[in-house]
Structure formats: C-alpha cells, structure tokens
Scaffold this motif. Structure first.
Motif, PDB file in Angstrom:
ATOM      1  N   VAL A 165     -23.466 -12.519  20.118  1.00 49.64           N
ATOM      2  CA  VAL A 165     -23.437 -12.312  18.670  1.00 49.64           C
ATOM      3  C   VAL A 165     -23.392 -10.836  18.279  1.00 49.64           C
ATOM      4  CG1 VAL A 165     -24.896 -12.462  16.615  1.00 49.64           C
ATOM      5  CG2 VAL A 165     -24.316 -14.500  17.863  1.00 49.64           C
ATOM      6  N   PRO A 166     -24.172  -9.939  18.923  1.00 51.57           N
ATOM      7  CA  PRO A 166     -24.075  -8.520  18.522  1.00 51.57           C
ATOM      8  C   PRO A 166     -22.694  -7.913  18.710  1.00 51.57           C
ATOM      9  CG  PRO A 166     -26.075  -8.899  19.796  1.00 51.57           C
ATOM     10  CD  PRO A 166     -25.252 -10.139  19.901  1.00 51.57           C
ATOM     11  N   LEU A 167     -21.848  -8.553  19.537  1.00 51.46           N
ATOM     12  CA  LEU A 167     -20.500  -8.014  19.720  1.00 51.46           C
ATOM     13  C   LEU A 167     -19.704  -8.034  18.426  1.00 51.46           C
ATOM     14  CD1 LEU A 167     -19.452  -9.510  23.182  1.00 51.46           C
ATOM     15  CD2 LEU A 167     -20.271  -7.206  22.674  1.00 51.46           C
ATOM     16  N   THR A 168     -20.051  -8.954  17.508  1.00 53.10           N
ATOM     17  CA  THR A 168     -19.345  -8.978  16.223  1.00 53.10           C
ATOM     18  C   THR A 168     -19.546  -7.661  15.493  1.00 53.10           C
ATOM     19  OG1 THR A 168     -21.259  -9.998  15.135  1.00 53.10           O
ATOM     20  CG2 THR A 168     -19.587 -11.473  16.035  1.00 53.10           C
ATOM     21  N   GLY A 169     -20.773  -7.115  15.549  1.00 52.57           N
ATOM     22  CA  GLY A 169     -21.020  -5.827  14.907  1.00 52.57           C
ATOM     23  C   GLY A 169     -20.319  -4.690  15.606  1.00 52.57           C
ATOM     24  N   VAL A 170     -20.266  -4.768  16.943  1.00 48.18           N
ATOM     25  CA  VAL A 170     -19.592  -3.715  17.695  1.00 48.18           C
ATOM     26  C   VAL A 170     -18.106  -3.699  17.378  1.00 48.18           C
ATOM     27  CG1 VAL A 170     -19.012  -2.907  20.016  1.00 48.18           C
ATOM     28  CG2 VAL A 170     -21.302  -3.770  19.543  1.00 48.18           C
ATOM     29  N   VAL A 171     -17.506  -4.895  17.300  1.00 51.60           N
ATOM     30  CA  VAL A 171     -16.081  -4.981  17.002  1.00 51.60           C
ATOM     31  C   VAL A 171     -15.782  -4.429  15.618  1.00 51.60           C
ATOM     32  CG1 VAL A 171     -14.181  -6.595  16.614  1.00 51.60           C
ATOM     33  CG2 VAL A 171     -15.679  -6.893  18.570  1.00 51.60           C
ATOM     34  N   LEU A 172     -16.726  -4.635  14.665  1.00 51.73           N
ATOM     35  CA  LEU A 172     -16.494  -4.140  13.311  1.00 51.73           C
ATOM     36  C   LEU A 172     -16.402  -2.614  13.261  1.00 51.73           C
ATOM     37  CD1 LEU A 172     -18.756  -6.473  11.143  1.00 51.73           C
ATOM     38  CD2 LEU A 172     -16.283  -6.469  11.321  1.00 51.73           C
ATOM     39  N   LEU A 173     -16.939  -1.944  14.273  1.00 48.25           N
ATOM     40  CA  LEU A 173     -16.817  -0.483  14.303  1.00 48.25           C
ATOM     41  C   LEU A 173     -15.354  -0.058  14.366  1.00 48.25           C
ATOM     42  CD1 LEU A 173     -19.700   0.424  16.793  1.00 48.25           C
ATOM     43  CD2 LEU A 173     -19.720   0.619  14.314  1.00 48.25           C
ATOM     44  N   ARG A 174     -14.492  -0.987  14.809  1.00 42.30           N
ATOM     45  CA  ARG A 174     -13.060  -0.685  14.860  1.00 42.30           C
ATOM     46  C   ARG A 174     -12.520  -0.340  13.471  1.00 42.30           C
ATOM     47  NH1 ARG A 174      -8.658   0.059  13.790  1.00 42.30           N
ATOM     48  NH2 ARG A 174      -6.725  -0.592  14.765  1.00 42.30           N
ATOM     49  N   ASP A 175     -13.172  -0.876  12.420  1.00 42.90           N
ATOM     50  CA  ASP A 175     -12.682  -0.638  11.068  1.00 42.90           C
ATOM     51  C   ASP A 175     -13.124   0.700  10.498  1.00 42.90           C
ATOM     52  OD1 ASP A 175     -10.977  -2.612  10.461  1.00 42.90           O
ATOM     53  OD2 ASP A 175     -12.336  -3.828   9.274  1.00 42.90           O
ATOM     54  N   LEU A 176     -13.779   1.525  11.304  1.00 43.03           N
ATOM     55  CA  LEU A 176     -14.120   2.855  10.815  1.00 43.03           C
ATOM     56  C   LEU A 176     -12.865   3.688  10.580  1.00 43.03           C
ATOM     57  CD1 LEU A 176     -17.232   3.738  13.013  1.00 43.03           C
ATOM     58  CD2 LEU A 176     -17.200   3.116  10.601  1.00 43.03           C
ATOM     59  N   GLY A 177     -11.783   3.283  11.153  1.00 47.48           N
ATOM     60  CA  GLY A 177     -10.532   4.009  10.953  1.00 47.48           C
ATOM     61  C   GLY A 177      -9.492   3.547  11.952  1.00 47.48           C
ATOM     62  N   PRO A 178      -8.237   3.829  11.699  1.00 47.71           N
ATOM     63  CA  PRO A 178      -7.188   3.411  12.639  1.00 47.71           C
ATOM     64  C   PRO A 178      -7.268   4.181  13.946  1.00 47.71           C
ATOM     65  CG  PRO A 178      -6.283   4.836  10.937  1.00 47.71           C
ATOM     66  CD  PRO A 178      -7.709   4.554  10.539  1.00 47.71           C
ATOM     67  N   LEU A 179      -7.000   3.487  15.025  1.00 50.30           N
ATOM     68  CA  LEU A 179      -6.979   4.156  16.318  1.00 50.30           C
ATOM     69  C   LEU A 179      -5.762   5.073  16.400  1.00 50.30           C
ATOM     70  CD1 LEU A 179      -7.917   1.191  18.657  1.00 50.30           C
ATOM     71  CD2 LEU A 179      -9.395   3.039  17.861  1.00 50.30           C
ATOM     72  N   PRO A 180      -5.927   6.288  16.897  1.00 49.53           N
ATOM     73  CA  PRO A 180      -4.790   7.207  16.960  1.00 49.53           C
ATOM     74  C   PRO A 180      -3.736   6.779  17.968  1.00 49.53           C
ATOM     75  CG  PRO A 180      -6.700   8.153  18.045  1.00 49.53           C
ATOM     76  CD  PRO A 180      -7.187   6.900  17.367  1.00 49.53           C
ATOM     77  N   GLU A 181      -4.174   6.033  19.017  1.00 46.10           N
ATOM     78  CA  GLU A 181      -3.260   5.647  20.091  1.00 46.10           C
ATOM     79  C   GLU A 181      -2.498   6.892  20.552  1.00 46.10           C
ATOM     80  OE1 GLU A 181      -1.110   2.542  18.161  1.00 46.10           O
ATOM     81  OE2 GLU A 181      -2.732   1.097  18.396  1.00 46.10           O
ATOM     82  N   ASP A 182      -1.157   6.853  20.539  1.00 47.47           N
ATOM     83  CA  ASP A 182      -0.396   8.052  20.911  1.00 47.47           C
ATOM     84  C   ASP A 182       0.382   8.598  19.717  1.00 47.47           C
ATOM     85  OD1 ASP A 182       1.423   6.042  20.645  1.00 47.47           O
ATOM     86  OD2 ASP A 182       2.547   6.505  22.469  1.00 47.47           O
ATOM     87  N   LYS A 183      -0.031   8.200  18.498  1.00 47.50           N
ATOM     88  CA  LYS A 183       0.704   8.621  17.307  1.00 47.50           C
ATOM     89  C   LYS A 183       0.645  10.131  17.099  1.00 47.50           C
ATOM     90  CE  LYS A 183      -0.308   4.245  15.009  1.00 47.50           C
ATOM     91  NZ  LYS A 183      -1.054   3.588  13.909  1.00 47.50           N
ATOM     92  N   LEU A 184      -0.442  10.755  17.539  1.00 45.01           N
ATOM     93  CA  LEU A 184      -0.564  12.194  17.349  1.00 45.01           C
ATOM     94  C   LEU A 184       0.296  12.985  18.329  1.00 45.01           C
ATOM     95  CD1 LEU A 184      -4.428  12.494  16.760  1.00 45.01           C
ATOM     96  CD2 LEU A 184      -2.603  12.373  15.061  1.00 45.01           C
ATOM     97  N   ARG A 185       0.802  12.313  19.337  1.00 43.16           N
ATOM     98  CA  ARG A 185       1.610  13.000  20.351  1.00 43.16           C
ATOM     99  C   ARG A 185       3.108  12.969  20.044  1.00 43.16           C
ATOM    100  NH1 ARG A 185      -1.242  14.120  24.933  1.00 43.16           N
ATOM    101  NH2 ARG A 185      -3.330  13.185  25.100  1.00 43.16           N
ATOM    102  N   HIS A 186       3.508  12.134  19.101  1.00 42.67           N
ATOM    103  CA  HIS A 186       4.938  11.959  18.859  1.00 42.67           C
ATOM    104  C   HIS A 186       5.255  12.105  17.374  1.00 42.67           C
ATOM    105  CE1 HIS A 186       5.342  10.566  22.977  1.00 42.67           C
ATOM    106  NE2 HIS A 186       4.355   9.713  22.765  1.00 42.67           N
ATOM    107  N   THR A 187       6.489  12.509  17.090  1.00 36.22           N
ATOM    108  CA  THR A 187       6.983  12.604  15.726  1.00 36.22           C
ATOM    109  C   THR A 187       8.285  11.809  15.637  1.00 36.22           C
ATOM    110  OG1 THR A 187       8.370  14.565  16.039  1.00 36.22           O
ATOM    111  CG2 THR A 187       6.015  14.943  15.667  1.00 36.22           C
ATOM    112  N   LEU A 188       8.931  11.871  14.474  1.00 32.74           N
ATOM    113  CA  LEU A 188      10.197  11.158  14.300  1.00 32.74           C
ATOM    114  C   LEU A 188      11.375  11.845  14.982  1.00 32.74           C
ATOM    115  CD1 LEU A 188      10.137   9.900  10.594  1.00 32.74           C
ATOM    116  CD2 LEU A 188       9.776   8.595  12.687  1.00 32.74           C
ATOM    117  N   TRP A 189      11.154  13.057  15.486  1.00 39.15           N
ATOM    118  CA  TRP A 189      12.255  13.760  16.135  1.00 39.15           C
ATOM    119  C   TRP A 189      12.629  13.058  17.433  1.00 39.15           C
ATOM    120  CZ3 TRP A 189      15.006  16.839  13.354  1.00 39.15           C
ATOM    121  CH2 TRP A 189      14.411  17.580  12.315  1.00 39.15           C
ATOM    122  N   GLY A 190      13.898  12.951  17.667  1.00 38.02           N
ATOM    123  CA  GLY A 190      14.406  12.350  18.889  1.00 38.02           C
ATOM    124  C   GLY A 190      15.797  12.890  19.189  1.00 38.02           C
TER     125      GLY A 190
END
Length: 346
Positions: free
Chosen positions: A169-194
């Motif tokens: 049950v406490p995992l539900t609260g842990v998962v909600l931490l995901r909503d603190l903000g979007p995960l950056p993933e690799d978006k900060l490493r790439h732009t629209l240039w190609g």
C-alpha cells in the motif's frame, strides 16, 4: 462514587451482587460468553481465514493496479464515464484502485477480529497510573494471551498476506511522487536540430544563405519546421534557438570552430550555459557576446569559450553546411547539451 460504594472483587469478576443498604443497585455482571461458529468449528475458522487472506490479496492486486494505471493512462485522457461525466481516466483509476486497496485492508482486519480473534469480555478495575511489577507482569501476560488468541503466530496465511498488503500500500504514495514533475529522460540532451534541417531566419521566417549574413553581424535562427503557432514552440525554441555570426576566417582562433562553420559563418546556441538566459549582446570588434542576466561573456572567435562570468562551459556549436540550393543546413544536433548543466548530464 465514594469508596464504600465501590463493588467488591466478586462484583468485578462478574458475580451478581444482591441489593442492600450499601449497594442499592445490583451489579448485573457480564453475560455468559456465547461461542461463535468459528470457535467450535475449525472448518468455519478456515473459511474465515481464507476470506481475510482473499481481502488482503485483493488489496495487493489493487495496489499493483494503481501503479499500472499510473503508467498506462495519460493524464490528458478525458472520457465520458456515467454518471461522473467527462473525467480523466487516470484520476478515476487511481481513486478506484487506491480505495479498493485501503478498504480491503480495513475489511480484512475487521473480519479477522470479529471471527477469529477472541471475543471474551474481560472486566478490570481502575488502577493507579504508575504500574507496579504485578501489573506489568499482568499486561505482558495479557498481551501474550491476546497474541496467542489472535492466531497471529499460528495462522501464517493471514499473517503473510497482511504483511504483503501493508507492504504494498505505501507504494501508492511513492508512485505519486512521479507527479512532482515530468521526468527529463533525454529531452535535455537533444533539440529539434537534425541533419538536413535548414536554418530559418527568426525575423523573416525564410531560410538563410551564407551571403545573407554580413561580416561582424549577429543573426538568430530556428530549425526548419518549427512554427510560432505550435503549442510547444516556447519549449522547443528554448533549446534550439541559434545565433549566427560571420567572422573573417583569419580571425577565428579555434580550428574546430572554423571547421564547424561555412565561410566564416558560425552557429552557436543562444542559450547561456549559466542559467539559460538568451545571449544576444554582441561586440563586433572583439567578437564577444554577453549574457544580459549575469554578464557571462563568451568569445565566439575562440569556440565560444567563457572569458568572464559564472557560466561553467562554452556555448555549444552547431555543425552547418550548405545544401544543393545554397541554403545553410544543420549536419546534426548539438554535440553537447545546450543550456545550464544538470545533475545527470555526466
């Protein structure tokens, strides 16, 4: 009540007292204990045990469903659900699964207490707050007796499923931490240039040719295909904004910078590497460009290295070339992430 009107020990143990001058009201005592079906029928007790275990298992499945719903349903998935109307499916699923998980734990605990734990009523006299050794011993004995009567040690299925439900049950609260903000993933490493994308003039919205850029001038470009009307324009331009400068080839100090450019036209990220402000103040004679926020200064003739201010690294340079029609195009994306450093940049 005065001391002389307190019930005697027999009264405390449930013995019915006879009314008299000192005790005008009879103590009715405790009713005789009526055993439950589970107390006398082990098959009934096993059925109750399975019911409780099923509720705990259902709680665990609901918790897993909560986590799966969080991953599977996008927050902007709006659907019509009767009688709620148009709602976010994600929110509905999170509420339903968490509600089931918590309800089943509570229902399982209540059913366990009502059918399997001892229901014998025990009367005890009030006693002073400070317990003596005899009282402490009695408390420990009562605790051990209660633990034994609860079946906590004997009924391993109940105990293990309860631990499983409470652990998940406490995992539900842990998962909600995901909503603190979007995960950056690799978006900060790439732009629209190609590779093959033309450099578009941000003032005229037309593609650049090398001859459009005068020596000593500073121009600003964006990737081909990015439109001002796009809903994510601000997000993408904040990473892909480009400044073009033309420097006489003999004044370019860094050979790699010269190789990345075309006939002295160099393309650098416009995003300051300190806190991401737009760099735009250009000094023609020195080829220095200044960030107006905290005065970080970069030398565009020397690989845009930092010569003053808090910026930690040079402005990334975009490799450019000329296509068959004579327009400036990118040969790929920036080789370094643009903008400020971030903790997972490595």
């Amino acid at each position: 009540m005065s001391p002389e009107h307190l019930p005697n020990e027999q009264d405390a143990e449930g013995t019915v007292a006879v009314p008299g001058a000192d005790h005008p009201f009879a103590d009715p005592g405790l009713p005789a204990h009526q055993p439950r079906k589970q107390d006398i029928d082990e098959k009934a007790a096993k059925r109750s045990e399975r019911v409780v275990a099923f509720l705990f298992l259902l709680s665990m499945l609901a918790t897993v469903g909560f986590i799966a719903s969080f991953v599977a349903f996008p927050v902007d998935d709006i659907r019509y659900v009767w009688p709620l109307g148009h709602v976010s499916i994600l929110h509905v699923m999170l509420g339903v699964t968490m509600g089931i998980a918590l309800f089943c734990i509570g229902a399982g605990a209540v059913h366990w207490a009502r059918t399997l734990m001892s229901d014998v009523e025990i009367a005890d006299e009030r006693h002073p707050i400070a317990a003596d050794e005899e009282t402490r011993s009695k408390v420990f004995a009562d605790f051990q007796q209660g633990a034994a009567e609860s079946g906590f040690g004997r009924r391993k299925l109940l105990r293990n499923t309860m631990f499983g439900a409470l652990a998940l049950v406490p995992l539900t609260g842990v998962v909600l931490l995901r909503d603190l903000g979007p995960l950056p993933e690799d978006k900060l490493r790439h732009t629209l240039w190609g590779k093959g994308k033309r450099l578009i003039n941000m003032n005229t919205n037309e593609p650049f040719k090398p001859e459009d850029i005068e020596t000593g001038s500073l121009s600003f470009a964006m990737p081909e295909g990015l439109e001002y009307e796009d809903h994510d324009f601000n997000t993408e331009i904040a990473k892909a904004a480009l400044m073009l400068v033309r420097i006489a080839p003999d004044e370019i100090k860094d050979q790699q910078s010269a190789d990345f450019g075309v006939d002295g036209v160099l393309a650098y990220s416009k995003i300051c590497t300190h806190v991401g402000c737009p760099v735009s103040l250009y000094e023609q004679q020195t080829h220095h460009v200044l960030c107006p926020c905290h005065q970080s200064t970069f030398d565009l003739s020397d690989g845009a290295r930092v010569i003053f201010g808090p910026a930690g690294h040079p402005l990334p340079q975009l490799r450019i070339d000329v296509d068959d029609e004579g327009y400036l195009t990118a040969l790929g994306d920036f080789e370094q992430p643009v903008g400020p450093s971030f903790w997972e940049r490595g």
